[in-house]
Design an enzyme around this catalytic site. Sequence first.
Site, PDB file in Angstrom:
ATOM      1  N   TYR A   1      16.483  87.148  21.555  1.00 47.35           N
ATOM      2  CA  TYR A   1      17.472  88.216  21.487  1.00 47.35           C
ATOM      3  C   TYR A   1      18.810  87.595  21.086  1.00 47.35           C
ATOM      4  O   TYR A   1      19.222  86.588  21.665  1.00 47.35           O
ATOM      5  CB  TYR A   1      17.630  88.912  22.851  1.00 47.35           C
ATOM      6  CG  TYR A   1      16.330  89.166  23.573  1.00 47.35           C
ATOM      7  CD1 TYR A   1      15.363  90.009  23.034  1.00 47.35           C
ATOM      8  CD2 TYR A   1      16.055  88.553  24.794  1.00 47.35           C
ATOM      9  CE1 TYR A   1      14.160  90.238  23.697  1.00 47.35           C
ATOM     10  CE2 TYR A   1      14.865  88.779  25.467  1.00 47.35           C
ATOM     11  CZ  TYR A   1      13.920  89.617  24.909  1.00 47.35           C
ATOM     12  OH  TYR A   1      12.736  89.833  25.564  1.00 47.35           O
TER      13      TYR A   1
ATOM     14  N   ASP B   1      22.739  92.257   9.807  1.00 47.21           N
ATOM     15  CA  ASP B   1      21.403  91.935  10.298  1.00 47.21           C
ATOM     16  C   ASP B   1      20.385  91.906   9.169  1.00 47.21           C
ATOM     17  O   ASP B   1      20.733  91.957   7.990  1.00 47.21           O
ATOM     18  CB  ASP B   1      20.982  92.891  11.424  1.00 47.21           C
ATOM     19  CG  ASP B   1      20.939  94.342  10.974  1.00 47.21           C
ATOM     20  OD1 ASP B   1      20.380  94.613   9.899  1.00 47.21           O
ATOM     21  OD2 ASP B   1      21.448  95.217  11.701  1.00 47.21           O
TER      22      ASP B   1
ATOM     23  N   ARG C   1      11.731  95.789  25.213  1.00 47.29           N
ATOM     24  CA  ARG C   1      11.386  94.374  25.107  1.00 47.29           C
ATOM     25  C   ARG C   1      11.164  93.767  26.492  1.00 47.29           C
ATOM     26  O   ARG C   1      11.671  94.242  27.503  1.00 47.29           O
ATOM     27  CB  ARG C   1      12.488  93.612  24.361  1.00 47.29           C
ATOM     28  CG  ARG C   1      12.710  94.100  22.927  1.00 47.29           C
ATOM     29  CD  ARG C   1      11.529  93.793  22.020  1.00 47.29           C
ATOM     30  NE  ARG C   1      11.296  92.375  21.880  1.00 47.29           N
ATOM     31  CZ  ARG C   1      11.903  91.601  20.981  1.00 47.29           C
ATOM     32  NH1 ARG C   1      12.793  92.118  20.145  1.00 47.29           N
ATOM     33  NH2 ARG C   1      11.623  90.315  20.907  1.00 47.29           N
TER      34      ARG C   1
END
Length: 489
Positions: free
Chosen positions: A176, A287, A194
């Site tokens: 992460y 991203d 997650r």
Amino acid sequence: MKYHDLRDFLTLLEQQGELKRITLPVDPHLEITEIADRTLRAGGPALLFENPKGYSMPVLCNLFGTPRRVALGMGQEDVSSLREVGKLLAFLKEPEPPKGFRDLFDKLPQFKQVLNMPTKRLRGAPCQQKIIQGDDVDLNKIPIMTCWPEDAAPLITWGLTVTRGPHKERQNLGIYRQQLIGKNKLIMRWLSHRGGALDFQEWCAAHPGERFPVSVALGADPATILGAVTPVPDTLSEYAFAGLLRGTKTEVVKCVSNDLEVPASAEIVLEGYIEAGEMAPEGPYGDHTGYYNEVDSFPVFTVTHITQREDAIYHSTYTGRPPDEPAVLGVALNEVFVPILQKQFPEIVDFYLPPEGCSYRLAVVTMKKQYAGHAKRVMMGVWSFLRQFMYTKFVIVCDDDVNARDWNDVIWAITTRMDPARDTVLVENTPIDYLDFASPVSGLGSKMGLDATNKWPGETQREWGRPIKKDPQVTARIDAIWDELAIFK
């Protein structure tokens, strides 16, 4: 190939011309990303920046910047060998008992590999050669990269976050991203589904008001890093899978400040806690989609201890519009997915995640169709069988005469074998990647399936087209005189 730690792997890469040392001073603020991006797009080596400006710690980038380096990290010689890793995972996901002595003999290698699954716990470890705690903890001394001009702050990208839920024996390893917001503060950007986030939710319910222990390992051995991004069965820990890849048990050590176990050979380990209710706005960041994402609130990770090796190496990467390192990992891991899917759906011939589809947002499947509606069954199976594909927005299903990895073939099948109204499946209100700003609601959107297969009775009432095929005798005769024709001479 066995690598005891990251440094073993770097030695091998350097021997094979797959690692380049950069001695010129380069700034972790934007400059390393620019160099790494150019190098990756050219299929170049991993990069070790030995003199990042303002820091005494080297930065490792592009470690898995080619599919072959991913394969090497998994102990394989080339990408095609990753199918064997997929077969092993398929076996572990749904093991079948031997059907007889011969079958037992054939399965012995798989059972032998399983013996390497338990971890080996050490009393002392290289990752604890230096221990920093209290007011001496300063994350600003680590050369954390700022990758893009509009990024909010420096960002940790390759940290292996280690957590354990209150009712679980096994630990969870997840990757992460973590935004730097203070000398001992990071924002832990984990999505609610997650493993780390689920462990945290369970902890808050079982231990209200208590701090949730968290550790983050940076620069682990390649098998452990790749184990954290591979679709291992829920019953198998990432450490156990890393042991299978490596062929030896994963060595771990108990953290200095909590009971979590981290890779013993990691370069750096951050230890600390998350408190319920302590949140901070995260982002924006560029991203893997090629865009800056929205700002949203996530938990704050307070670092109480930093343990590290002598002369530690900081492992980092950048994410942006493909190709980037996550896209390269996707290309390599694609080969792992194929045998797993084929075990559940033997009719699947090939499965392909085009890297330009941001690693997982579009999938092409080829299959041996056996009945009307078969393509739609496979389509639904892809979305539901592995959690890695619940964010796949588009699934294209073609017959086995189509090359799933050739857009010329796929587009030909779509335009000749599809009726948009009959052969398009739309599913609304499904889980969608939080980073997908195209969805009408954050985390919730639609999916599209395209049935580009030949249609069977029941799917059409018309005479179906027959593909043109050359006369093989004519082809052979022309082959014999082709050079004589000298058309291209």
